[in-house]
Scaffold this motif. Structure first.
Motif, PDB file in Angstrom:
ATOM      1  N   ALA A   1      53.027  36.274  30.313  1.00 51.01           N
ATOM      2  CA  ALA A   1      51.969  36.160  31.650  1.00 51.01           C
ATOM      3  C   ALA A   1      51.184  37.453  31.492  1.00 51.01           C
ATOM      4  CB  ALA A   1      52.686  35.667  32.879  1.00 51.01           C
ATOM      5  N   GLN A   2      50.183  37.165  30.959  1.00 48.83           N
ATOM      6  CA  GLN A   2      49.036  38.348  30.829  1.00 48.83           C
ATOM      7  C   GLN A   2      48.699  38.994  32.319  1.00 48.83           C
ATOM      8  OE1 GLN A   2      46.219  37.333  27.660  1.00 48.83           O
ATOM      9  NE2 GLN A   2      47.821  36.560  26.319  1.00 48.83           N
ATOM     10  N   GLU A   3      47.904  38.099  33.008  1.00 48.74           N
ATOM     11  CA  GLU A   3      47.386  38.464  34.154  1.00 48.74           C
ATOM     12  C   GLU A   3      48.245  39.063  35.099  1.00 48.74           C
ATOM     13  OE1 GLU A   3      44.337  38.160  35.401  1.00 48.74           O
ATOM     14  OE2 GLU A   3      43.574  36.935  33.586  1.00 48.74           O
ATOM     15  N   GLU A   4      49.589  38.774  35.086  1.00 48.65           N
ATOM     16  CA  GLU A   4      50.881  39.194  35.912  1.00 48.65           C
ATOM     17  C   GLU A   4      51.319  40.722  35.526  1.00 48.65           C
ATOM     18  OE1 GLU A   4      50.558  35.991  34.887  1.00 48.65           O
ATOM     19  OE2 GLU A   4      50.434  34.962  36.819  1.00 48.65           O
ATOM     20  N   TRP A   5      51.231  40.604  34.126  1.00 47.64           N
ATOM     21  CA  TRP A   5      51.743  41.785  33.229  1.00 47.64           C
ATOM     22  C   TRP A   5      50.644  42.890  33.906  1.00 47.64           C
ATOM     23  CZ3 TRP A   5      54.962  42.912  28.673  1.00 47.64           C
ATOM     24  CH2 TRP A   5      56.049  42.204  28.528  1.00 47.64           C
ATOM     25  N   VAL A   6      49.499  42.683  33.893  1.00 51.65           N
ATOM     26  CA  VAL A   6      48.568  43.777  33.984  1.00 51.65           C
ATOM     27  C   VAL A   6      48.580  44.054  35.405  1.00 51.65           C
ATOM     28  CG1 VAL A   6      45.997  43.945  34.430  1.00 51.65           C
ATOM     29  CG2 VAL A   6      46.871  42.997  32.031  1.00 51.65           C
ATOM     30  N   ARG A   7      48.392  42.896  36.426  1.00 51.34           N
ATOM     31  CA  ARG A   7      48.717  43.328  37.919  1.00 51.34           C
ATOM     32  C   ARG A   7      50.097  44.166  38.176  1.00 51.34           C
ATOM     33  NH1 ARG A   7      51.325  40.978  41.568  1.00 51.34           N
ATOM     34  NH2 ARG A   7      52.037  39.101  40.406  1.00 51.34           N
ATOM     35  N   LEU A   8      51.212  43.688  37.735  1.00 42.94           N
ATOM     36  CA  LEU A   8      52.375  44.507  37.920  1.00 42.94           C
ATOM     37  C   LEU A   8      52.316  45.828  37.430  1.00 42.94           C
ATOM     38  CD1 LEU A   8      55.021  41.364  37.478  1.00 42.94           C
ATOM     39  CD2 LEU A   8      54.427  42.403  39.586  1.00 42.94           C
ATOM     40  N   GLN A   9      51.761  46.144  36.366  1.00 43.44           N
ATOM     41  CA  GLN A   9      51.971  47.485  35.987  1.00 43.44           C
ATOM     42  C   GLN A   9      50.791  48.278  36.608  1.00 43.44           C
ATOM     43  OE1 GLN A   9      53.459  47.870  31.598  1.00 43.44           O
ATOM     44  NE2 GLN A   9      52.698  45.577  31.852  1.00 43.44           N
ATOM     45  N   GLY A  10      49.896  47.833  37.270  1.00 41.59           N
ATOM     46  CA  GLY A  10      48.834  48.524  38.130  1.00 41.59           C
ATOM     47  C   GLY A  10      47.976  49.314  37.094  1.00 41.59           C
ATOM     48  N   TYR A  11      47.756  48.798  36.138  1.00 42.12           N
ATOM     49  CA  TYR A  11      46.608  49.356  34.982  1.00 42.12           C
ATOM     50  C   TYR A  11      45.475  49.693  36.067  1.00 42.12           C
ATOM     51  CZ  TYR A  11      49.778  48.315  31.411  1.00 42.12           C
ATOM     52  OH  TYR A  11      50.931  47.904  30.439  1.00 42.12           O
ATOM     53  N   ALA A  12      44.807  48.826  36.872  1.00 44.35           N
ATOM     54  CA  ALA A  12      43.752  49.192  37.685  1.00 44.35           C
ATOM     55  C   ALA A  12      43.516  50.449  38.430  1.00 44.35           C
ATOM     56  CB  ALA A  12      43.378  47.957  38.494  1.00 44.35           C
ATOM     57  N   GLU A  13      44.823  50.751  38.908  1.00 47.14           N
ATOM     58  CA  GLU A  13      45.029  52.390  39.350  1.00 47.14           C
ATOM     59  C   GLU A  13      45.409  53.543  38.499  1.00 47.14           C
ATOM     60  OE1 GLU A  13      46.994  49.371  40.615  1.00 47.14           O
ATOM     61  OE2 GLU A  13      45.244  48.688  41.649  1.00 47.14           O
ATOM     62  N   ARG A  14      45.504  53.357  37.400  1.00 43.22           N
ATOM     63  CA  ARG A  14      46.140  54.284  36.508  1.00 43.22           C
ATOM     64  C   ARG A  14      44.698  55.128  36.224  1.00 43.22           C
ATOM     65  NH1 ARG A  14      50.782  52.476  33.815  1.00 43.22           N
ATOM     66  NH2 ARG A  14      50.755  54.348  32.788  1.00 43.22           N
ATOM     67  N   GLU A  15      45.112  56.366  35.524  1.00 49.08           N
ATOM     68  CA  GLU A  15      44.113  57.200  35.323  1.00 49.08           C
ATOM     69  C   GLU A  15      43.690  56.869  33.497  1.00 49.08           C
ATOM     70  OE1 GLU A  15      42.624  60.545  33.004  1.00 49.08           O
ATOM     71  OE2 GLU A  15      44.892  60.333  32.896  1.00 49.08           O
ATOM     72  N   TRP A  16      42.412  56.894  33.613  1.00 53.40           N
ATOM     73  CA  TRP A  16      41.875  56.248  32.325  1.00 53.40           C
ATOM     74  C   TRP A  16      42.440  57.017  30.938  1.00 53.40           C
ATOM     75  CZ3 TRP A  16      40.230  52.266  29.950  1.00 53.40           C
ATOM     76  CH2 TRP A  16      39.027  52.446  28.982  1.00 53.40           C
ATOM     77  N   GLY A  17      42.431  58.250  31.027  1.00 58.69           N
ATOM     78  CA  GLY A  17      42.778  59.011  29.890  1.00 58.69           C
ATOM     79  C   GLY A  17      44.062  59.047  29.463  1.00 58.69           C
ATOM     80  N   GLU A  18      45.177  58.688  30.534  1.00 55.71           N
ATOM     81  CA  GLU A  18      46.539  58.467  30.499  1.00 55.71           C
ATOM     82  C   GLU A  18      46.583  56.901  29.587  1.00 55.71           C
ATOM     83  OE1 GLU A  18      50.341  57.088  33.082  1.00 55.71           O
ATOM     84  OE2 GLU A  18      48.676  58.333  34.076  1.00 55.71           O
ATOM     85  N   LEU A  19      45.795  56.078  30.172  1.00 59.70           N
ATOM     86  CA  LEU A  19      45.957  54.877  29.378  1.00 59.70           C
ATOM     87  C   LEU A  19      45.375  54.948  27.951  1.00 59.70           C
ATOM     88  CD1 LEU A  19      44.673  52.645  32.215  1.00 59.70           C
ATOM     89  CD2 LEU A  19      47.051  52.622  31.435  1.00 59.70           C
ATOM     90  N   LEU A  20      44.453  55.523  27.608  1.00 64.23           N
ATOM     91  CA  LEU A  20      43.937  55.645  26.316  1.00 64.23           C
ATOM     92  C   LEU A  20      45.063  56.467  25.269  1.00 64.23           C
ATOM     93  CD1 LEU A  20      39.964  56.648  26.857  1.00 64.23           C
ATOM     94  CD2 LEU A  20      41.393  54.364  26.357  1.00 64.23           C
TER      95      LEU A  20
END
Length: 172
Positions: free
Chosen positions: A84-103
Motif C-alpha cells: 500500500a504505497q500511500e500508506e507506506w509513505v504516510r506511516l514512515q513520515g517521509y514528508a517530515e524527514r530531512e531531504w539530505g538524509e532521504l537522498l
C-alpha cells in the motif's frame, strides 16, 4: 518498455540494467542535492506527493524490489506481494524527514539494488516465467499469462524510477 516487450530480445542483461540504474542515480543525485530542503517539502498540487514523499516512495520501491529480485532467483514464478504505497509513505513520515538524509538512503538502496542486479546470472534473468503477477505490480504491466522474465522486471524498475525523477524535476 511496454508489457508487449516482456519477452523481446531487447530486454537488457542484468549487468546492463545495473549500469543504467547506477547512471540514473549518479546523474540525478547532484541535482537532487541542490534542491533546498524547504522546496523538497512543497506539493505541486493538493494531494500530490512532495519531492520528499516521491523519494520516500522510491526508497520503499527499492526495498520491496530487492526482496522480489532475490526471491525470483530462488523460484520459478514471478509472484510477489504488493504494498500500500500511500500508506507506506504516510506511516514512515517521509514528508517530515530531512531531504539530505532521504537522498543518502535512496542512493544507497539503489546502489545496493544495482549490485544485486549485476550479480544475477543472465540465464536466470532471461528464463521465461508464465506464472507472474506483473499485470498487478509492474510499472509497465505484463498481461497475465504472457511469459515474462526477471530481466524485464528489473528494467521495469529502472523505468519506474526514471518516471518519478521526472516528476521531481517538473516541480523543482
Amino acid at each position: 518498455m511496454t508489457g508487449k516487450d516482456a519477452m523481446s530480445a531487447s530486454t537488457p542483461t542484468p549487468a546492463e540494467t545495473a549500469t543504467a540504474l547506477r547512471t540514473v542515480v549518479e546523474s540525478a543525485l547532484p541535482r537532487l542535492m541542490e534542491m533546498p530542503d524547504d522546496a523538497s517539502a512543497r506539493r505541486a498540487a493538493p494531494g500530490a506527493w512532495s519531492a520528499r514523499e516521491i523519494i520516500g516512495h522510491l526508497i520503499d520501491s527499492a526495498q520491496n524490489n530487492q526482496g522480489r529480485f532475490v526471491r525470483a532467483q530462488l523460484g520459478d514464478a514471478l509472484i510477489f506481494p504488493g504494498y500500500a504505497q500511500e500508506e507506506w509513505v504516510r506511516l514512515q513520515g517521509y514528508a517530515e524527514r530531512e531531504w539530505g538524509e532521504l537522498l543518502v538512503l535512496w542512493a544507497g538502496c539503489n546502489r545496493h539494488l544495482a549490485e544485486l542486479m549485476e550479480r544475477t546470472p543472465q540465464e536466470v534473468a532471461a528464463r521465461a516465467r508464465r506464472e507472474h503477477n506483473l499485470h498487478e505490480i509492474a510499472w509497465c504491466p505484463v498481461p497475465a499469462g504472457t511469459p515474462t522474465t526477471l530481466g524485464y522486471f528489473m528494467a521495469d524498475y529502472v523505468g519506474h524510477l526514471e518516471h518519478h525523477l521526472r516528476q521531481i524535476r517538473a516541480v523543482a
